[in-house]
Design an enzyme around this catalytic site. Structure first.
Site, PDB file in Angstrom:
ATOM      1  N   CYS A  15       0.891  -1.204  -0.069  1.00 38.49           N
ATOM      2  CA  CYS A  15       0.013  -0.077   0.116  1.00 38.49           C
ATOM      3  C   CYS A  15       0.896   1.389   0.063  1.00 38.49           C
ATOM      4  O   CYS A  15       1.989   1.144   0.281  1.00 38.49           O
ATOM      5  CB  CYS A  15      -0.795   0.050   1.185  1.00 38.49           C
ATOM      6  SG  CYS A  15      -1.794  -1.489   1.827  1.00 38.49           S
ATOM      7  N   ARG A  66       1.664   1.059  -6.200  1.00 37.33           N
ATOM      8  CA  ARG A  66       2.061   0.243  -5.211  1.00 37.33           C
ATOM      9  C   ARG A  66       0.621  -0.424  -4.478  1.00 37.33           C
ATOM     10  O   ARG A  66       0.657  -1.391  -3.730  1.00 37.33           O
ATOM     11  CB  ARG A  66       2.512   1.230  -3.851  1.00 37.33           C
ATOM     12  CG  ARG A  66       3.755   1.604  -4.171  1.00 37.33           C
ATOM     13  CD  ARG A  66       4.549   2.566  -2.904  1.00 37.33           C
ATOM     14  NE  ARG A  66       4.620   1.551  -1.836  1.00 37.33           N
ATOM     15  CZ  ARG A  66       5.914   1.103  -1.582  1.00 37.33           C
ATOM     16  NH1 ARG A  66       6.795   1.733  -2.097  1.00 37.33           N
ATOM     17  NH2 ARG A  66       6.299   0.329  -0.727  1.00 37.33           N
ATOM     18  N   TRP A 125      -3.407  -1.881  -0.897  1.00 38.03           N
ATOM     19  CA  TRP A 125      -3.314  -3.362  -1.654  1.00 38.03           C
ATOM     20  C   TRP A 125      -4.091  -4.246  -0.552  1.00 38.03           C
ATOM     21  O   TRP A 125      -3.441  -4.528   0.473  1.00 38.03           O
ATOM     22  CB  TRP A 125      -2.094  -3.700  -2.220  1.00 38.03           C
ATOM     23  CG  TRP A 125      -1.821  -4.780  -2.564  1.00 38.03           C
ATOM     24  CD1 TRP A 125      -1.974  -5.175  -3.994  1.00 38.03           C
ATOM     25  CD2 TRP A 125      -1.529  -6.300  -2.082  1.00 38.03           C
ATOM     26  NE1 TRP A 125      -1.622  -6.413  -4.325  1.00 38.03           N
ATOM     27  CE2 TRP A 125      -1.515  -7.050  -3.251  1.00 38.03           C
ATOM     28  CE3 TRP A 125      -1.273  -6.638  -0.670  1.00 38.03           C
ATOM     29  CZ2 TRP A 125      -1.080  -8.414  -2.891  1.00 38.03           C
ATOM     30  CZ3 TRP A 125      -0.980  -8.156  -0.732  1.00 38.03           C
ATOM     31  CH2 TRP A 125      -0.737  -9.072  -1.817  1.00 38.03           C
ATOM     32  N   ASN A 133       0.591   0.625   6.650  1.00 40.27           N
ATOM     33  CA  ASN A 133       1.080  -0.237   5.595  1.00 40.27           C
ATOM     34  C   ASN A 133       1.634  -1.530   6.383  1.00 40.27           C
ATOM     35  O   ASN A 133       2.262  -1.093   7.329  1.00 40.27           O
ATOM     36  CB  ASN A 133       1.972   0.418   4.876  1.00 40.27           C
ATOM     37  CG  ASN A 133       1.842   1.120   3.758  1.00 40.27           C
ATOM     38  OD1 ASN A 133       0.519   1.233   3.422  1.00 40.27           O
ATOM     39  ND2 ASN A 133       2.660   1.651   3.029  1.00 40.27           N
ATOM     40  N   GLY A 134       1.753  -2.558   6.060  1.00 37.36           N
ATOM     41  CA  GLY A 134       2.066  -3.861   6.813  1.00 37.36           C
ATOM     42  C   GLY A 134       0.958  -4.574   7.508  1.00 37.36           C
ATOM     43  O   GLY A 134      -0.308  -4.621   7.034  1.00 37.36           O
ATOM     44  N   GLU A 163      11.817 -15.568 -17.030  1.00 34.84           N
ATOM     45  CA  GLU A 163      11.300 -14.010 -17.135  1.00 34.84           C
ATOM     46  C   GLU A 163      10.358 -13.590 -17.992  1.00 34.84           C
ATOM     47  O   GLU A 163       9.544 -13.002 -17.824  1.00 34.84           O
ATOM     48  CB  GLU A 163      12.565 -13.270 -17.141  1.00 34.84           C
ATOM     49  CG  GLU A 163      12.429 -11.728 -17.148  1.00 34.84           C
ATOM     50  CD  GLU A 163      11.648 -11.212 -15.894  1.00 34.84           C
ATOM     51  OE1 GLU A 163      11.370 -12.072 -14.665  1.00 34.84           O
ATOM     52  OE2 GLU A 163      11.333  -9.935 -15.828  1.00 34.84           O
ATOM     53  N   LYS A 219       6.712 -12.073 -17.230  1.00 38.30           N
ATOM     54  CA  LYS A 219       6.333 -10.962 -17.845  1.00 38.30           C
ATOM     55  C   LYS A 219       4.816 -11.114 -18.475  1.00 38.30           C
ATOM     56  O   LYS A 219       4.018 -10.230 -18.230  1.00 38.30           O
ATOM     57  CB  LYS A 219       7.100 -10.336 -18.963  1.00 38.30           C
ATOM     58  CG  LYS A 219       8.474  -9.877 -18.170  1.00 38.30           C
ATOM     59  CD  LYS A 219       7.842  -8.482 -17.469  1.00 38.30           C
ATOM     60  CE  LYS A 219       8.079  -8.646 -16.000  1.00 38.30           C
ATOM     61  NZ  LYS A 219       9.009  -8.801 -15.172  1.00 38.30           N
ATOM     62  N   GLU A 225       1.904 -11.874 -15.771  1.00 36.01           N
ATOM     63  CA  GLU A 225       1.615 -10.689 -14.980  1.00 36.01           C
ATOM     64  C   GLU A 225       0.709  -9.441 -15.515  1.00 36.01           C
ATOM     65  O   GLU A 225      -0.111  -9.041 -15.090  1.00 36.01           O
ATOM     66  CB  GLU A 225       2.633 -10.301 -14.040  1.00 36.01           C
ATOM     67  CG  GLU A 225       3.680  -9.515 -14.804  1.00 36.01           C
ATOM     68  CD  GLU A 225       4.834  -9.155 -13.770  1.00 36.01           C
ATOM     69  OE1 GLU A 225       4.573  -8.902 -12.827  1.00 36.01           O
ATOM     70  OE2 GLU A 225       6.022  -9.103 -14.380  1.00 36.01           O
ATOM     71  N   HIS A 237       9.144 -33.966 -19.521  1.00 35.08           N
ATOM     72  CA  HIS A 237       8.966 -34.596 -18.347  1.00 35.08           C
ATOM     73  C   HIS A 237       7.623 -34.498 -17.779  1.00 35.08           C
ATOM     74  O   HIS A 237       7.509 -34.194 -16.733  1.00 35.08           O
ATOM     75  CB  HIS A 237       9.864 -34.316 -17.445  1.00 35.08           C
ATOM     76  CG  HIS A 237      11.270 -34.928 -17.883  1.00 35.08           C
ATOM     77  ND1 HIS A 237      11.943 -36.016 -17.649  1.00 35.08           N
ATOM     78  CD2 HIS A 237      12.419 -34.153 -18.411  1.00 35.08           C
ATOM     79  CE1 HIS A 237      13.092 -36.361 -18.408  1.00 35.08           C
ATOM     80  NE2 HIS A 237      13.367 -35.165 -18.945  1.00 35.08           N
ATOM     81  N   LYS A 246       3.451  -3.056  -6.575  1.00 38.15           N
ATOM     82  CA  LYS A 246       4.915  -3.173  -6.660  1.00 38.15           C
ATOM     83  C   LYS A 246       6.011  -3.681  -5.674  1.00 38.15           C
ATOM     84  O   LYS A 246       6.976  -4.081  -6.249  1.00 38.15           O
ATOM     85  CB  LYS A 246       5.159  -1.625  -7.020  1.00 38.15           C
ATOM     86  CG  LYS A 246       6.793  -1.163  -7.569  1.00 38.15           C
ATOM     87  CD  LYS A 246       7.082  -1.924  -8.890  1.00 38.15           C
ATOM     88  CE  LYS A 246       8.494  -1.619  -9.279  1.00 38.15           C
ATOM     89  NZ  LYS A 246       8.664  -2.578 -10.450  1.00 38.15           N
TER      90      LYS A 246
END
Ligand code: F6R
Length: 611
Positions: free
Chosen positions: A2, A27, A77, A103-104, A484, A488, A491, A507, A606
């Site tokens: 947040c 964020r 968030w 936040n937290g 990666e 990308k 998301e 496999h 973020k």
């Protein structure tokens, strides 16, 4: 996760708070709220959705609020309770007009809630934050600093908070443990935020609170104390990036801007750190004493998500060039599995934000076990940078897009420099070192050549827009690129995507291949290419359409795939960067064509400051 903004000073607070929230929206963006002091006490306005919804709520009838010069604001968030208006911050406590944003996570919120309910407090939300607001209220006896300090001693978990009381107009209380708080020191005003990007418009002088600091701010007076009420001295530091760096600069999305910034970001990462004459890299933050170097047994790299993928490139390069045993580990796993680590290990924690909770916990675990610990961090003054005390800054500039791009390529550049530095201190010759320096220095121009293919990549993206699932495959240095690339795509476009080692496909995952499931194959020319082309043939035999990342001029690879994006010829450890940039652009265009909210993908934030 947040975002917090707070203001106290001579000017109207609301414009500063809303502007700050917009800066911090990357964020967290499921709900937002604001609380400002006025003649009739503290007024709170909250709304579900983005900050624009909140702005719409503050209509003309709110003229009285607009003259307020002290307030706090939050973009959320969700952790505890869904993203509804009632769960949005700020939260109010009891009868003393306590209002706070947080936040937290307050881990003992259930026990505290039960106790407070026993005292007659009525809860309206499902959040852990409301518990803190009522707790402060229950302890308030005319001194906000004292009440907040006592409350914070009772909570377990993490917090960054900003708090007001209508009993003490103009007084702002902020505190941190595990969640960043930056105090922007203006000429006659103070702007607080969870991230420097929200204060840069007003001032470049920033005080970064440490864990267990609590600050009482009245206008421009800032009194910082420990939770034991001892005065604490924290000197302001200069924020060295410009306000423009955090703007979109004419690009449709931050992500596209940051993709295009990569040549410059990497140049900044390399600046002053290459020694072409001695054929080595100058990374003073990773200098070991001769004794430490002689004793070094292993390099352990910890990180999460994209940063961990970059770490994998570092693992390969370190073993390949320096002959140093290297392992990359998911930071949360490192923390909880009681790892064997000691004084002969160098642990490098990789983090763009420098605030990721699991990476920070891994740093603390490694330090407790006596390892040498260094940070590879982008955000200057962030917790990991400060706690490790040594390491390398990326200097990639602010990364606003939730999907990380330029941080990854700068991280890989630093890891290649690290491998070079250690290789030169062990067995690599000066000539080989000079060649490695030239290769690393070529990275920005290789990236420019890929960026020049943006339109071509956008056209190719059109063929892959409708899919619901995709695989990315690669070998050796191209395996982390496959991971990666898949990260990308999933998301930002919400297409289910998996990165696999090309050999691993057989496999199990090959069972999923069919015409509707494309495969993106890293077929760059170099060791392993022939085997990957064999895997490509296996995929095409199962009707999957294959998009290859191939080396320019490699007719064999071009003929082996359905579509291709070519990247300039270079050794594979270098090709990691231009190949990743090609996949960043591919994901970007697929997401754009699908109409996805690219800079703010659903459910993501973020900086992941909770475990
Ligand atoms: C993906 C992404 C995340 C981050 C991860 C670690 O695009 O951005 O996977 O890489 O949350 O974040 P930092 O590097 O800030 O520790």
């Amino acid at each position: 996760m947040c975002g917090i903004v707070a203001y106290t000073g001579p000017n109207p607070a609301i414009p500063v708070l809303l502007n700050g929230l917009k800066r911090l929206e990357y964020r967290g963006y499921d709900s937002a709220g604001i609380a400002v002091e006025g003649a009739d006490g503290i007024s709170i306005r909250k709304s579900e959705g983005k900050v624009s919804e909140l702005v719409g709520l503050l209509g003309e009838d709110e003229a009285s609020l607009k003259s307020s010069t002290c307030g706090i604001a939050h973009t959320r968030w969700a952790t505890h309770g869904p993203p509804t208006t009632v769960n949005a911050h700020p939260h109010a406590g009891g009868k003393n007009g306590i209002v706070l944003v947080h936040n937290g996570i307050i881990e003992n919120h259930r026990a505290l809630r039960t106790t407070l309910e026993g005292k007659g407090y009525v809860f309206v939300s499902e959040t852990d934050t409301e518990v803190l607001a009522h707790l402060v209220d229950s302890l308030y006896a005319g001194d906000l600093l004292e009440a907040v300090t006592t409350a914070l001693k009772e909570v377990h978990g993490t917090y960054g908070i900003a708090c007001l009381s209508d009993q003490e107009p103009g007084v702002l209380l902020v505190a941190r443990r595990g969640s960043p708080i930056v105090i922007g020191v203006g000429a006659d005003e103070t702007i607080v935020a969870s991230d420097a990007s929200a204060i840069i418009k007003h001032t470049r002088q920033a005080i970064y609170l440490d864990d267990n600091d609590i600050a009482k701010i009245t206008g421009k007076e800032i009194d910082i104390r420990s939770l034991n009420n001892m005065p604490v001295s924290r000197k302001p530091a200069e924020i060295d990036w410009s306000a423009d760096a955090a703007e979109k600069g004419g690009y449709e999305h931050y992500m596209l801007k940051e993709i295009f910034e990569q040549p410059e970001a990497i140049r900044n990462t390399l600046r002053g750190r290459m020694d072409p004459e001695r054929g080595t890299a100058l990374l003073s933050g990773l200098d070991l004493t001769p004794r430490e170097l002689a004793d070094l047994y292993r390099l352990l790299i910890v990180g999460c998500g994209t940063s961990m993928n970059a770490g994998l490139v570092g693992e390969y390069a370190m073993e390949d060039f320096a002959g140093v045993l290297a392992e990359v580990e998911q930071a949360a796993e490192f923390r909880y599995r009681n790892p064997i680590v000691g004084s002969r290990d160098l642990v490098i924690a990789i983090s763009q934000s420098g605030e990721t909770a699991d990476t920070l916990a891994a740093v603390r675990e490694a330090m407790d076990k006596g390892a040498l610990v260094a940070g590879l961090v982008n955000v200057v003054g962030s917790t990991i940078a400060r706690e490790t005390g040594r390491g390398v800054y990326l200097h990639a500039g602010p990364e606003i897009s939730v999907a990380s791009t330029k941080a990854f390529t700068s991280q890989v550049s630093v890891l290649l420099m690290t491998a070079l530095k250690f290789a030169r201190s062990r067995r690599m010759s000066v000539e080989q070192g000079r060649q490695f320096v030239r290769e690393i220095e070529s990275i920005p121009s290789l990236v420019e050549q890929v960026l020049a293919k943006n339109d071509e990549i956008a056209k190719i993206a059109e063929k892959y827009v409708e899919q619901t699932s995709a695989f990315f495959i690669g070998r050796g240095y191209m395996y982390p690129v496959a991971l990666e690339g898949a990260l990308k795509l999933k998301e930002i476009s919400y297409i289910h995507a998996e990165g696999y080692h090309a050999a691993e496909l057989k496999h199990g995952p090959i069972a999923l291949l069919e015409a509707s499931v494309p495969v993106i194959a890293l077929c760059n020319d170099g060791p392993g290419k022939d085997k990957t082309l064999g895997n490509v043939a296996e995929c095409r035999a199962r009707d999957s359409r294959v998009l290859g990342i191939v080396t320019e001029g490699d007719e064999e690879a071009m003929a082996a795939v359905d579509d291709y994006i070519s990247v300039p010829a270079c050794p594979l450890h270098i090709a990691v960067v231009p190949s990743t940039v090609a996949l960043q652009l591919l994901s970007y265009h697929i997401a754009r064509l699908r109409g996805c909210p690219i800079d703010q993908p659903r459910n993501l934030a973020k900086s992941v400051t909770v475990e």
